[in-house]
Design a protein around this motif. Structure first.
Motif, PDB file in Angstrom:
ATOM      1  N   SER A   1      94.476  47.149   5.572  1.00  0.00           N
ATOM      2  CA  SER A   1      94.127  46.693   4.234  1.00  0.00           C
ATOM      3  C   SER A   1      95.404  46.304   3.508  1.00  0.00           C
ATOM      4  N   ARG A   2      95.234  45.554   2.430  1.00  0.00           N
ATOM      5  CA  ARG A   2      96.393  45.144   1.641  1.00  0.00           C
ATOM      6  C   ARG A   2      96.102  45.353   0.170  1.00  0.00           C
ATOM      7  N   ASP A   3      97.162  45.649  -0.567  1.00  0.00           N
ATOM      8  CA  ASP A   3      97.084  45.844  -2.005  1.00  0.00           C
ATOM      9  C   ASP A   3      98.066  44.860  -2.628  1.00  0.00           C
ATOM     10  N   SER A   4      97.537  43.776  -3.170  1.00  0.00           N
ATOM     11  CA  SER A   4      98.405  42.731  -3.708  1.00  0.00           C
ATOM     12  C   SER A   4      99.134  43.185  -4.964  1.00  0.00           C
ATOM     13  N   ALA A   5      98.547  44.107  -5.701  1.00  0.00           N
ATOM     14  CA  ALA A   5      99.205  44.602  -6.913  1.00  0.00           C
ATOM     15  C   ALA A   5     100.463  45.393  -6.569  1.00  0.00           C
ATOM     16  N   LYS A   6     100.431  46.060  -5.407  1.00  0.00           N
ATOM     17  CA  LYS A   6     101.568  46.877  -4.993  1.00  0.00           C
ATOM     18  C   LYS A   6     102.404  46.225  -3.912  1.00  0.00           C
ATOM     19  N   ASN A   7     101.994  45.036  -3.463  1.00  0.00           N
ATOM     20  CA  ASN A   7     102.708  44.344  -2.381  1.00  0.00           C
ATOM     21  C   ASN A   7     102.851  45.225  -1.152  1.00  0.00           C
ATOM     22  N   THR A   8     101.761  45.863  -0.771  1.00  0.00           N
ATOM     23  CA  THR A   8     101.783  46.721   0.408  1.00  0.00           C
ATOM     24  C   THR A   8     100.628  46.399   1.341  1.00  0.00           C
ATOM     25  N   VAL A   9     100.834  46.702   2.602  1.00  0.00           N
ATOM     26  CA  VAL A   9      99.770  46.644   3.595  1.00  0.00           C
ATOM     27  C   VAL A   9      99.740  47.998   4.290  1.00  0.00           C
ATOM     28  N   VAL A  10      98.544  48.486   4.504  1.00  0.00           N
ATOM     29  CA  VAL A  10      98.351  49.830   5.032  1.00  0.00           C
ATOM     30  C   VAL A  10      97.580  49.775   6.345  1.00  0.00           C
ATOM     31  N   LEU A  11      97.975  50.621   7.275  1.00  0.00           N
ATOM     32  CA  LEU A  11      97.227  50.803   8.513  1.00  0.00           C
ATOM     33  C   LEU A  11      96.783  52.261   8.567  1.00  0.00           C
ATOM     34  N   GLN A  12      95.507  52.491   8.366  1.00  0.00           N
ATOM     35  CA  GLN A  12      94.927  53.830   8.484  1.00  0.00           C
ATOM     36  C   GLN A  12      94.507  54.031   9.932  1.00  0.00           C
ATOM     37  N   MET A  13      95.063  55.051  10.552  1.00  0.00           N
ATOM     38  CA  MET A  13      94.814  55.308  11.970  1.00  0.00           C
ATOM     39  C   MET A  13      94.108  56.643  12.125  1.00  0.00           C
ATOM     40  N   ASN A  14      92.898  56.613  12.636  1.00  0.00           N
ATOM     41  CA  ASN A  14      92.100  57.817  12.853  1.00  0.00           C
ATOM     42  C   ASN A  14      91.824  58.003  14.345  1.00  0.00           C
ATOM     43  N   SER A  15      91.419  59.195  14.696  1.00  0.00           N
ATOM     44  CA  SER A  15      91.070  59.505  16.093  1.00  0.00           C
ATOM     45  C   SER A  15      92.169  59.053  17.054  1.00  0.00           C
ATOM     46  N   LEU A  16      93.378  59.410  16.722  1.00  0.00           N
ATOM     47  CA  LEU A  16      94.530  58.948  17.503  1.00  0.00           C
ATOM     48  C   LEU A  16      94.507  59.517  18.912  1.00  0.00           C
ATOM     49  N   LYS A  17      95.008  58.703  19.835  1.00  0.00           N
ATOM     50  CA  LYS A  17      95.076  59.057  21.246  1.00  0.00           C
ATOM     51  C   LYS A  17      96.537  59.015  21.715  1.00  0.00           C
ATOM     52  N   PRO A  18      96.852  59.731  22.775  1.00  0.00           N
ATOM     53  CA  PRO A  18      98.234  59.667  23.282  1.00  0.00           C
ATOM     54  C   PRO A  18      98.680  58.233  23.593  1.00  0.00           C
ATOM     55  N   GLU A  19      97.768  57.385  24.021  1.00  0.00           N
ATOM     56  CA  GLU A  19      98.136  56.000  24.333  1.00  0.00           C
ATOM     57  C   GLU A  19      98.433  55.161  23.093  1.00  0.00           C
ATOM     58  N   ASP A  20      98.236  55.725  21.908  1.00  0.00           N
ATOM     59  CA  ASP A  20      98.641  55.041  20.670  1.00  0.00           C
ATOM     60  C   ASP A  20     100.126  55.269  20.371  1.00  0.00           C
ATOM     61  N   THR A  21     100.782  56.106  21.142  1.00  0.00           N
ATOM     62  CA  THR A  21     102.197  56.366  20.943  1.00  0.00           C
ATOM     63  C   THR A  21     103.003  55.084  21.105  1.00  0.00           C
ATOM     64  N   ALA A  22     103.793  54.748  20.087  1.00  0.00           N
ATOM     65  CA  ALA A  22     104.547  53.495  20.079  1.00  0.00           C
ATOM     66  C   ALA A  22     105.394  53.431  18.813  1.00  0.00           C
ATOM     67  N   VAL A  23     106.285  52.456  18.793  1.00  0.00           N
ATOM     68  CA  VAL A  23     106.920  52.063  17.539  1.00  0.00           C
ATOM     69  C   VAL A  23     106.015  51.000  16.912  1.00  0.00           C
ATOM     70  N   TYR A  24     105.644  51.225  15.666  1.00  0.00           N
ATOM     71  CA  TYR A  24     104.738  50.321  14.958  1.00  0.00           C
ATOM     72  C   TYR A  24     105.543  49.441  14.000  1.00  0.00           C
ATOM     73  N   TYR A  25     105.252  48.141  14.055  1.00  0.00           N
ATOM     74  CA  TYR A  25     105.962  47.160  13.248  1.00  0.00           C
ATOM     75  C   TYR A  25     104.994  46.420  12.331  1.00  0.00           C
ATOM     76  N   CYS A  26     105.439  46.202  11.124  1.00  0.00           N
ATOM     77  CA  CYS A  26     104.750  45.346  10.164  1.00  0.00           C
ATOM     78  C   CYS A  26     105.345  43.950  10.277  1.00  0.00           C
ATOM     79  N   ALA A  27     104.513  42.918  10.131  1.00  0.00           N
ATOM     80  CA  ALA A  27     104.997  41.552  10.252  1.00  0.00           C
ATOM     81  C   ALA A  27     104.263  40.634   9.283  1.00  0.00           C
ATOM     82  N   ALA A  28     104.939  39.565   8.876  1.00  0.00           N
ATOM     83  CA  ALA A  28     104.369  38.601   7.932  1.00  0.00           C
ATOM     84  C   ALA A  28     104.422  37.197   8.525  1.00  0.00           C
ATOM     85  N   ASP A  29     103.379  36.434   8.256  1.00  0.00           N
ATOM     86  CA  ASP A  29     103.244  35.090   8.807  1.00  0.00           C
ATOM     87  C   ASP A  29     102.645  34.182   7.744  1.00  0.00           C
TER      88      ASP A  29
END
Length: 123
Positions: free
Chosen positions: A71-99
């Protein structure tokens, strides 16, 4: 240009949740589609999720569909990734990107990147 700074990574047990945030500064936030990618250890960077400029459209990788929400909040200039039910295979470095195009899902399409935040899911 736009500058991106991620936060919210950490260590969590399988089945737990984490909330990643990406703060954007610089040019108009609403000009960009915003995405999350991740890079597991020893693997290539892969698409996770993307949200359109308006926030009205989202796409997810099959591996996270139903568990992650972008989701994104334009008033705060932020983008959020809510991650639930995490699994070991979700282990990683997570990057935000703009296009400045729309809803692309390949890393090479993105012009601006954050520094990444580590997510580790223990079994």
């Amino acid at each position: 240009q736009v500058q991106l700074v991620e936060s919210g990574g950490g260590l969590v047990q399988a089945g737990g949740s984490l909330r990643l945030s990406c703060a954007a500064s610089g040019r108009t936030f609403s000009s960009y589609s915003m995405a999350w990618f991740r890079q597991p250890p020893g693997k290539e960077r892969e698409f996770v999720a993307v949200v359109s400029r308006s926030g009205g459209y989202t796409y997810y990788a099959d591996s996270v569909k139903g568990r992650f929400t972008i989701s994104r909040d334009s008033a705060k200039n932020t983008v959020v990734l809510q991650m639930n039910s995490l699994k070991p295979e979700d282990t990683a470095v997570y990057y935000c990107a703009a296009d400045d195009s729309s809803l692309r899902r390949t890393p090479a399409s993105y012009d601006y990147w954050g520094q990444g935040t580590q997510v580790t899911v223990s079994s």
